[in-house]
Motif scaffolding. Structure first.
Motif: not given
Length: 209
Positions: A163-187
């Motif tokens: 999800i981090l790399e293919k959908i939100w297009l962040y670099s592979s070195g980005t912390e996964t909590h970044t994507i967790e925050t996005h998904i949490y907000r959507l939920r």
């Protein structure tokens, strides 16, 4: 005459008008097929619209009733019938306007069809960027739409890394909590508007619908 058709239109009118359309169909950039009321549900054609007149608009076969309708008005006072069709034409026809508006109607209908997706009890309108359920609506971002659509089309849960790399297009070195925050907000948005706690599920192997 055009040989490559991308639009198929059914025609259910009286014999005289059917004959007239047959005579001028070489000017059309859509493919027209004259049908009768007994056309079977297993017809080989996938029609994009249907041409009807004042006598046949209420006699459309069940399997074609959801198609966009083009009404040929023989009587200029047919207000009620006009409301049942997406576009209408008076006689005599302007052939080029007739052709152009039918093709445009079919393209708009196809665009709308492709932009609206059913997900569980929800409707996702990708064009309007809206998630709907009943009378309630939620505005969502393009990335959230891509995320939901990818979840819907995936046979297995999606990992945070994917999800981090293919959908939100962040670099592979980005912390996964970044994507967790996005998904949490959507939920949270889905929960607040629809009262749905389980629209997006977080299981051991990743996220799923």
């Amino acid at each position: 005459m055009h040989n490559n058709y991308s639009v198929n239109v059914a025609c259910l009118c009286d014999k005289n008008f059917n004959k007239y359309l047959e005579e001028i169909k070489s000017f059309f950039t859509f493919k027209m097929l004259i049908i009768d009321r007994d056309i079977k549900n297993d017809t080989l054609f996938n029609f994009d619209a249907i041409i009807v007149d004042s006598e046949t608009i209420n006699k459309i076969p069940e399997n074609l009733k959801e198609l966009p309708k083009i009404l040929i008005k023989k009587n200029q006072n047919l207000k009620n019938e006009t409301n049942l069709a997406e576009i209408s034409f008076k006689l005599p026809l302007n052939i080029f306007k007739f052709n152009k508006e039918i093709v445009e109607l079919c393209k708009k209908s196809e665009f709308h069809k492709n932009s609206v997706i059913k997900i569980k009890d929800y409707t996702l309108d990708k064009n309007a960027r809206v998630l709907k359920k009943g009378e309630k609506t939620l505005k969502i971002t393009e990335k959230e739409i891509n995320f939901i659509c990818t979840l819907k089309n995936s046979k297995s849960p999606l990992s945070k890394k994917f999800i981090l790399e293919k959908i939100w297009l962040y670099s592979s070195g980005t912390e996964t909590h970044t994507i967790e925050t996005h998904i949490y907000r959507l939920r949270q948005k889905v929960k607040e508007i629809f009262g749905d706690h389980t629209f997006i599920k977080n299981i051991k192997n990743g996220y799923t619908l």
